[in-house]
Design an enzyme around this catalytic site. Structure first.
Site, short mmCIF file in Angstrom:
data_model
loop_
_atom_site.label_atom_id
_atom_site.label_comp_id
_atom_site.label_asym_id
_atom_site.label_seq_id
_atom_site.Cartn_x
_atom_site.Cartn_y
_atom_site.Cartn_z
CB SER A 145 -0.83 -0.03 1.12
OG SER A 145 -2.25 0.91 1.04
CG ASP A 175 -7.63 -0.95 -3.61
OD1 ASP A 175 -8.41 -0.93 -2.69
OD2 ASP A 175 -6.93 -1.17 -3.87
CG HIS A 194 -6.36 -1.79 0.32
ND1 HIS A 194 -5.01 -1.17 -1.85
CD2 HIS A 194 -5.58 -1.86 1.02
CE1 HIS A 194 -4.54 -1.39 -0.54
NE2 HIS A 194 -4.96 -0.94 0.57
#
Length: 321
Positions: free
Chosen positions: A121, A240, A295
């Site tokens: 991330s 996501d 995600h």
């Protein structure tokens, strides 16, 4: 990524406390001549800490995939709680400078001819900033999962009954470009509003700089350092909804009004090669990958395959290209 309410709760405490043709050639980055894999540095994402059990399991997977891998988990504080807080609060310019110093002086990493790097991330764009700004020890292969290379255009929504979050949501949106927010709130420093690009270019503390979006020439060192990568692999999560837009993982731009996505190759940052991404792509060193799921939904199988393919001993060079 953690709830926005938690970010604002921390901010509240902080405020109360203190107010084509021939391609140019270059020397290739070589891995050691031994059979041992390069060291691996890992930068975690928002709301995580370097000692978290889930993150530590990454080291076990790396060792299993490539025996002998030395794994270092980047931290901004030796205290796990403070390291986690630093994912929400802090000045990214200062944080990356600290990481540059930590890696350059580390007893193992400082002696390595190169390292591999894995970013989860927001840790992905932070590792890219490390490559651009210092890169000592140099990164051989950079792999990012669900990173926000072209920033975020939306902050996470507040919960229906999260009054703390809601009370600060308006403040954040009205003051995104203020010095206070840009020097203290980490996600705001990679916020990029396509409908307010001038505000972004004028005030962004981090992303506009590392993406070389200011001025005609930008920072030549950033471009030259990124071109030293033997491989830059960018994973995007197909479902996501945490990162908006998800396509930011591939440096894509996004129109919030029309929903239109402008892919990297269609953007000036690629066509005019502000960062060296076009150069990497032409040398087949830039890879776009998709992970099915939401995600940071990562399986051990995917990670193992990734580690074996990109972080194995004596990674193949692209000298033949």
């Amino acid at each position: 990524m953690a709830a926005l309410g938690e970010i604002f709760t921390i901010i509240l405490g902080l405020i109360s406390y203190s107010f084509a043709g021939l391609l140019p050639q270059r020397p290739l980055l070589r891995s050691p001549q031994s059979s041992a894999p390069l060291p691996l540095v890992v930068w975690h994402g928002l709301g995580d800490n370097y000692k978290a059990e889930g993150l530590r399991s990454i080291g076990d997977i790396a060792e299993k995939a490539n025996p002998g891998t030395y794994t270092y988990f980047i931290r901004l504080d030796e205290d796990p709680s403070s390291d986690r807080t630093a994912t929400f609060l802090g000045n990214l310019t200062e944080q990356i400078s600290k990481v540059c110093n930590d890696l350059a002086t580390h007893r193992v990493l400082s002696k390595a001819s190169a390292v591999n790097a894995l970013g989860f991330s927001q840790g992905g764009q932070f590792l890219r900033a490390y490559v651009e700004r210092c890169n000592h020890p140099p990164v051989h292969t950079l792999v990012t999962f669900g990173s926000q290379h072209n920033g975020i255009s939306e902050f996470q929504n507040c919960g229906e009954n999260d009054w703390v979050c809601q009370s600060w949501d308006g403040y954040l949106k009205r003051n995104t470009w203020s010095h206070f927010v840009q020097s203290r709130l980490v996600p705001a420093q990679y916020y990029r509003d396509p409908e307010d690009l001038q505000g972004y270019l004028d005030n962004s503390n981090f992303l506009a700089d590392i993406n070389n979006e200011r001025g005609d020439s930008g920072n030549a060192t950033y471009k030259e350092n990124l071109k030293k990568l033997e491989r830059f692999v960018m994973y995007m999560f197909s479902e996501d909804v945490t990162v908006v837009p998800k396509e930011s993982a591939w440096f894509a731009d996004y129109n919030k009004t029309s929903g239109e996505v402008t892919w990297l190759k269609e953007r000036r940052i690629y066509k005019e090669d502000w960062l060296g991404l076009k150069w990497l792509d032409e040398y087949k060193r830039l890879e776009y990958k998709i992970v099915e799921g939401k995600h940071m939904q990562l399986s051990e199988e995917l990670l193992s395959d990734t580690f074996r393919q990109y972080f194995g001993a004596n990674p193949a060079s692209n000298e033949k290209i």
